[in-house]
Scaffold this active site. Sequence first.
Site, PDB file in Angstrom:
ATOM      1  CG  HIS A  32       5.326  -6.875   9.072  1.00  0.00           C
ATOM      2  ND1 HIS A  32       4.450  -7.600   8.291  1.00  0.00           N
ATOM      3  CD2 HIS A  32       4.826  -5.602   9.102  1.00  0.00           C
ATOM      4  CE1 HIS A  32       3.469  -6.819   7.884  1.00  0.00           C
ATOM      5  NE2 HIS A  32       3.662  -5.606   8.341  1.00  0.00           N
ATOM      6  CG  ASP A  77      -0.286  -2.303   6.983  1.00  0.00           C
ATOM      7  OD1 ASP A  77      -0.162  -2.911   8.063  1.00  0.00           O
ATOM      8  OD2 ASP A  77      -0.230  -2.867   5.880  1.00  0.00           O
ATOM      9  CG  ASN A  96      -0.253  -0.290   2.518  1.00  0.00           C
ATOM     10  OD1 ASN A  96       0.480   0.545   3.039  1.00  0.00           O
ATOM     11  ND2 ASN A  96      -0.450  -1.493   3.038  1.00  0.00           N
ATOM     12  CG  HIS A 136       4.404  -8.483   2.757  1.00  0.00           C
ATOM     13  ND1 HIS A 136       3.829  -9.523   3.459  1.00  0.00           N
ATOM     14  CD2 HIS A 136       4.042  -7.360   3.426  1.00  0.00           C
ATOM     15  CE1 HIS A 136       3.144  -9.043   4.498  1.00  0.00           C
ATOM     16  NE2 HIS A 136       3.251  -7.748   4.495  1.00  0.00           N
ATOM     17  CG  HIS A 184       3.733  -2.300   4.433  1.00  0.00           C
ATOM     18  ND1 HIS A 184       4.893  -2.863   4.921  1.00  0.00           N
ATOM     19  CD2 HIS A 184       2.764  -3.231   4.615  1.00  0.00           C
ATOM     20  CE1 HIS A 184       4.629  -4.075   5.387  1.00  0.00           C
ATOM     21  NE2 HIS A 184       3.349  -4.322   5.203  1.00  0.00           N
ATOM     22  CE1 TYR A 187      23.761   9.404 -11.460  1.00  0.00           C
ATOM     23  CE2 TYR A 187      21.592  10.347 -11.079  1.00  0.00           C
ATOM     24  CZ  TYR A 187      22.395   9.352 -11.616  1.00  0.00           C
ATOM     25  OH  TYR A 187      21.821   8.321 -12.314  1.00  0.00           O
ATOM     26  CB  SER A 226      -8.104  -2.809   3.533  1.00  0.00           C
ATOM     27  OG  SER A 226      -7.629  -4.025   4.062  1.00  0.00           O
ATOM     28  N   GLY A 227      -7.100  -4.610   0.818  1.00  0.00           N
ATOM     29  CA  GLY A 227      -7.452  -5.877   0.189  1.00  0.00           C
ATOM     30  C   GLY A 227      -8.090  -5.796  -1.184  1.00  0.00           C
ATOM     31  CG  ASP A 267      24.537   6.068  -5.894  1.00  0.00           C
ATOM     32  OD1 ASP A 267      25.423   6.878  -5.607  1.00  0.00           O
ATOM     33  OD2 ASP A 267      24.609   5.291  -6.867  1.00  0.00           O
TER      34      ASP A 267
END
Lengths: 234, 234, 234, 234
Positions: A170, A75, A28, A96, A94, A228, A44-45, A119
């Site tokens: 997590h 979250d 998310n 996984h 966030h 840069y 959510s979901g 960097d």
Amino acid sequence: MLEELKQRVYEANMLLPKYGLVTFTWGNVSEIDRESGLFAIKPSGVDYDKLTPEDMVIVDLNGNKVEGKYNPSSDTATHVELYKAFPEIGGIVHTHSSYATSWAQAGRGIPCYGTTHADYIYGEVPCLRCLTKEEIEEAYEENTGHLIVNEFKAMNKDPKAVPAVLCKNHGPFAWGKDAHEAVHNAVVLEEVAKMAYRAETINQRIQPAPQELQDKHYYRKHGANAYYGQNGGK
Amino acid sequence: MLEELKQRVYEANMLLPKYGLVTFTWGNVSEIDRESGLFAIKPSGVDYDKLTPEDMVIVDLNGNKVEGKYNPSSDTATHVELYKAFPEIGGIVHTHSSYATSWAQAGRGIPCYGTTHADYIYGEVPCLRCLTKEEIEEAYEENTGHLIVNEFKAMNKDPKAVPAVLCKNHGPFAWGKDAHEAVHNAVVLEEVAKMAYRAETINQRIQPAPQELQDKHYYRKHGANAYYGQNGGK
Amino acid sequence: MLEELKQRVYEANMLLPKYGLVTFTWGNVSEIDRESGLFAIKPSGVDYDKLTPEDMVIVDLNGNKVEGKYNPSSDTATHVELYKAFPEIGGIVHTHSSYATSWAQAGRGIPCYGTTHADYIYGEVPCLRCLTKEEIEEAYEENTGHLIVNEFKAMNKDPKAVPAVLCKNHGPFAWGKDAHEAVHNAVVLEEVAKMAYRAETINQRIQPAPQELQDKHYYRKHGANAYYGQNGGK
Amino acid sequence: MLEELKQRVYEANMLLPKYGLVTFTWGNVSEIDRESGLFAIKPSGVDYDKLTPEDMVIVDLNGNKVEGKYNPSSDTATHVELYKAFPEIGGIVHTHSSYATSWAQAGRGIPCYGTTHADYIYGEVPCLRCLTKEEIEEAYEENTGHLIVNEFKAMNKDPKAVPAVLCKNHGPFAWGKDAHEAVHNAVVLEEVAKMAYRAETINQRIQPAPQELQDKHYYRKHGANAYYGQNGGK
């Protein structure tokens, strides 16, 4: 309201499957409008291939839904705590993502082994402790935010210079000046996690990159003397 | 001026995302026109999906921009040093490709474990030392070039036979007779780095391939007696 | 008959190549219609890119083909045993997905190292023993089903909470309330197997995630107090 | 002449990039017409995306080119020896596919750790010794063929039951009843090499699959009592 914000947050969320950072709905992204104190976040979901800009949920800094037909990300309370404590950040993500999550599962921070890391991230990406049983049961997502904030203070880490963290067992959170930069940092984190994994396998006595090399690369891209890209003075 | 050169360098740069060698803008390719002593190189920090042939920057062998609306790659000074010291090469590429960079982070050269390696690279791909604090602060990118040149001389390595090097805690440079061959060698390097990583995991007492097998494969494809492909005499 | 069931099972089978869980024909999905006691399953050895909904084979709970021009999957007898013993499941999938199969070949269950795992699977994914020579020769596929059922009973594992198993030296079976959820769990299993593999490499003294964290994530998504997604009460 | 053979060999060659078994031109497939004693093989060093059926080269069992504008693969002499010694095979493939080549570089055969392997290959995939300096210098590609043939005889291995081999520090050869089956077996080999690599990392005391399980799976798909797929009698 905040249609442009919702569009940007939608687009940033859609970068997660594009860069291979999510399976199913495991991620998310949010971005805050600092004037109004409201942020937009993924519901959510909800599947990424069904997501639309209008599905983004508007939430205030008390964690209350202000607009939107869906529940916000589970979250959300973690995002709230980070926005409250880190006024210099504007976007949070966030995921996984596979390698970063593997480091989190292993309970280890990611050492800075090279310039790809330096960097973007100044020094190790820390892996925090697990929440206690009490912290989990009381208010899991909110306390995850508290832990990140408190540990960054205790380690004296600047969230602008270290735009990512691993929550033990997590997965990662990353952030930036807006949702797009937050996702960019999440991609960097995954690449850095992958290279560090392999580098440790290649040389079991590996050491972090010399401090002067880390400094050179970080400050080549950040701060007053950056050169840069197309904005530097060189 | 040099429109064909810019077109070729553009195309060679676009091979980097095609072959999975870059994330974001983490790579650059150049090619030199030896008659004029000018080379074309990718601009610094410009996204690959926005790049056009006209964006390529023309630079001379003093490192001065001769043409182009953008700043050249921040690694331009390294390219300059390699072109000056290695007159037999015409194209250079720098990436943070994942496996080769992992070896660089681990601080180890890549041994020649098989014919995939020997077909293109004669012997180990060396991993050089880090620059000293003084070398970094004085002129980081230029001194990276000096180090590559000096170490190749000290090791008595022919840059035609060893068209790649690892800079410790940083990543690989590869080269060839032109930009296209340089990228080709960067792809080979990444494959070789991947296989060597896995081969060491499979057998922790692994040894390099026998010298006679390395010689056979290298000279099957290179030199007067080559017979691989459509140019050989066999 | 059962045209909708065949359509759903066809679609669930086609998710296997989409999610990278199969090479060639190395996988099969079924779903049962509990009213009639019939299930649809992929035919044996038919290529995924030639598969049509009409090719699905209808089988009863004695393992007899009821409808279809092809032989059913060679693993049909295993599906029969699972449907008979686990009345709460409606879909089953078998694959040779790469990471899960590697754990099966290694003969180890997959510990719960993090919340990605705990979100879907309660505790370790068990790896069962090999069948004996007698069990193999008597009725290999049927006895594979018996073994799964008996071991789940002996371990007091609830097949709803642990929707996957590894058969030693063979590969995984996963299941769910229907074919689609079974495939979803097979994808989760492969991701979890991949992360656990990497996490163990990163930290050789790794421990499973704390029980309270596993509980939190599992019950955030399952049961009466779930609040993840759009169905929870939060 | 032999237009259909050239078409089939072209198609089988094009499966190599499709299945990710080749980088650049690092692979070749051939198929023999046993009546005429002629085989078609990929030309040497020609890019896959420029290849056409007419580019296939026709070669006789003395290794002489009979038809074609290009030189045949530099590995042609190895194909000749295998066709002469193994009359039961009709197609041969050589690749540098990543995992199988890593095992070859490591100098180890691939143990049979599970049913994915046993379904297609009976027992370990052997890794042969390197050729001696004399064998390399005298006739490298031809002697590679001799070595495979002689070692299979010495190990009493049936090339139908073990349709693949690893040449030390080089890479795999695989074969089958025709070019298509040869490529199929090369894909199996790469999957099996990948899983075995990972399985050994997961359990360093891993053992091969029990012989009765290997037998069950091999004979479920091969021989008079096979019942996998649509041809069996079950």
